[in-house]
Enzyme design. Structure first.
Site: not given
Length: 558
Positions: A360, A420
């Site tokens: 990430d 997301d």
């Protein structure tokens, strides 16, 4: 010349190099054109060689430039923001400059390193398309200039704003590769060309042709509040549903009870995980699940042991540190920083039988110009050194969702977290935009809870599953709270997906009037999606594409 493999035989890739010399500056520009026998894509890039005895400063280097007669072209580009990535924009190009850029240090949520010029009235299956992508994860510029003679000049390369690269005597600079394709059969033709090329020539790990596991990620079930007992309770439910892997997300290292501390440190939090990652991995294996782990190696919190020891490692570019999500980026242009990341991530991966890594990155870069390019090269070096010796680990890249969904990252990570936002109605738009360029085996697509945490939209469980099928299926919800009817439905989803996993992940993808379809030549799976329910709807006709006229088909409905 032809590219050859380890056995010395041609690999079906042939390259033409044109050497253009500037006799005043004593520079050589090498223009490379590579063609591939198995895919309809041409790779172009430029290398600049400094043959002089002086240092030269490069302020602009395009990867390709192409002049065309304007045929009333329309430009297709992809735009968005966080949780709203890859929305399609189509508009007629006119006199002047138009295109897309990024100056954020990555390919970005807002724009995408791609442009297609299409003739008027081009559809999915008709019309002419000229597509260009960039194999790069940093700042870029795509420009389509229409001049007074109604000619179009298309330039693609690194964003020249603030770019100034020091080219020492005898050194060379390689611009990123641009991938060009042409389709006379509409946007579906462009999609097929790029999907084929990415599968054959971009994805480099064994997962190029290997089916992706069905996973459960604990993030939306527990956030930072977890321990071994909670994780094993989720794992027990997951095993009963047919899920194959548990991914432990953010919060597993010491000091990381929120997003304000701990990034940069790699000591396991023994309060949450008394037996460490090794013990958790062992318990998961006993339940028939493999183990995946989240990392954010490019970032550091000021409240961390690493920052206290090496504040100069943070990427500030001479300015007062500006936090984003309570964190800074590490300066990956520095060898000692890259060595630290490689050593610690490798140690963790080797310690606990980890078979999947989620990588990430949750903030924008403050690096400018050449420093931003150096950062990207440093990132590629880190990824290569960690994962080339560990080819069996499946790497999924993520950057606040789809902030860095690009061909550069796909060279190292066979799949990328698309967004997301897992609301299935939002994902219809996001995944549809992604499908123009990227095969479904590269797209992380999960089923989350409803009402959705971001949109508050309440969608049926089967809708959430149907959308996620057209990617790498996973789950992102608390399995401990499922109702019996939901357990039964998810078991059915997973069984169905496992039966047709290779078709969903590697089949030929097409966009239809009502949704999407995939096919392996024998089985065709078509998804029909409605965003809103209409009262007293009329009949619909499902126009499935690519069927063989001489074949009889049996139609069944899920």
């Amino acid at each position: 010349f032809a590219k050859t493999g380890k056995d010395g035989k041609p690999e079906g890739c042939f390259t033409l190099e044109l050497l253009c010399t500037d006799s005043v500056l004593n520079l050589t520009a090498v223009l490379s054109y590579s063609v591939f026998e198995d895919t309809d894509v041409i790779a172009r890039h430029v290398s600049i060689l400094n043959n002089s005895e002086n240092t030269i400063w490069l302020t602009k280097v395009s990867s390709m430039c192409m002049d065309m007669d304007n045929r009333e072209f329309e430009a297709i580009t992809l735009h968005g923001s966080w949780a709203r990535e890859r929305h399609i924009q189509r508009q007629k190009i006119g006199i002047g400059m138009q295109g897309v850029t990024s100056g954020r240090g990555e390919s970005g949520h807002q724009d995408h390193p791609f442009i297609a010029l299409v003739t008027p009235n081009t559809t999915q299956d008709t019309g002419e398309v000229y597509g260009v992508q960039l194999v790069y994860s940093g700042n870029y510029e795509f420009r389509a200039d229409v001049n007074q003679y109604d000619s179009v000049r298309l330039q693609v390369g690194i964003n020249p704003v603030d770019f100034c690269w020091k080219l020492e005597a005898g050194a060379h600079f390689d611009a990123p590769e641009a991938l060009l394709t042409y389709s006379a059969s509409g946007l579906s033709g462009m999609t097929a060309h790029y999907h084929d090329f990415i599968r054959q020539h971009i994805i480099r790990s064994p997962y190029k042709d290997k089916k992706r596991p069905i996973l459960i990620n604990n993030w939306e079930a527990t956030y930072f509040d977890f321990n071994t007992e909670k994780l094993l309770a989720i794992a027990k439910e997951a095993a009963g549903l047919g899920i194959e892997m548990l991914v432990l997300d953010d919060g597993w290292f010491a000091g990381r009870d929120n997003d304000r501390a701990g990034l940069g440190d790699y000591t396991v939090n023994r309060k949450k995980l008394p037996e460490g990652l090794e013990g958790l991995s062992r318990h998961l294996k006993d339940r028939g699940l493999s183990f995946g782990l989240w990392f954010e190696p490019e970032s550091v919190n000021p409240d961390s042991n690493l920052y206290r020891a090496h504040p100069d490692w943070a990427l500030t570019d001479g300015f007062e540190p500006i936090l984003g999500r309570n964190q800074l980026l590490l300066d990956l242009s520095r060898a000692e920083v890259r060595d630290y990341i490689v050593e610690n991530v490798s140690r963790i991966l080797d310690s606990a039988g980890i078979s999947y890594a989620k990588w990430d990155m949750n903030r924008h870069s403050v690096a400018l110009g050449a420093k931003a390019h150096d950062f990207v090269l440093g990132l590629y070096d880190v990824l290569r050194r960690i994962f080339a010796p560990r080819p069996d680990i499946l790497l999924e890249s993520c950057s606040s969702g789809g902030n860095r969904f690009d061909l550069g990252m796909l060279c190292f990570s066979p799949q990328i977290w698309a967004s997301d936002d897992t609301d299935p109605i939002e994902r219809l738009t996001i995944q549809n935009g992604i499908s123009y360029l990227y095969p479904q085996s590269t797209v992380g697509a999960h089923v989350s809870a409803a009402p959705h945490a971001q949109t508050l939209r309440n969608t049926p469980l089967n809708t959430r599953g149907d959308v996620a099928f057209f990617g790498c299926l996973g789950y992102e919800l608390d399995l401990r709270t499922l109702l019996p009817v939901e357990i039964k439905e998810i078991q059915g989803q997973i069984a169905f997906y496992k039966r047709y996993r290779e078709v969903f992940q590697f089949g030929t993808f097409r966009r239809t009037e009502l949704g999407w379809q995939v096919s392996d030549g024998k089985v065709t799976l078509a998804g029909v999606f409605h965003r809103l329910v209409n009262a007293a709807p009329g009949y619909e006709r499902l126009r499935v594409k690519g069927l063989k006229q001489e074949t009889d088909y049996r139609v069944t409905s899920l």
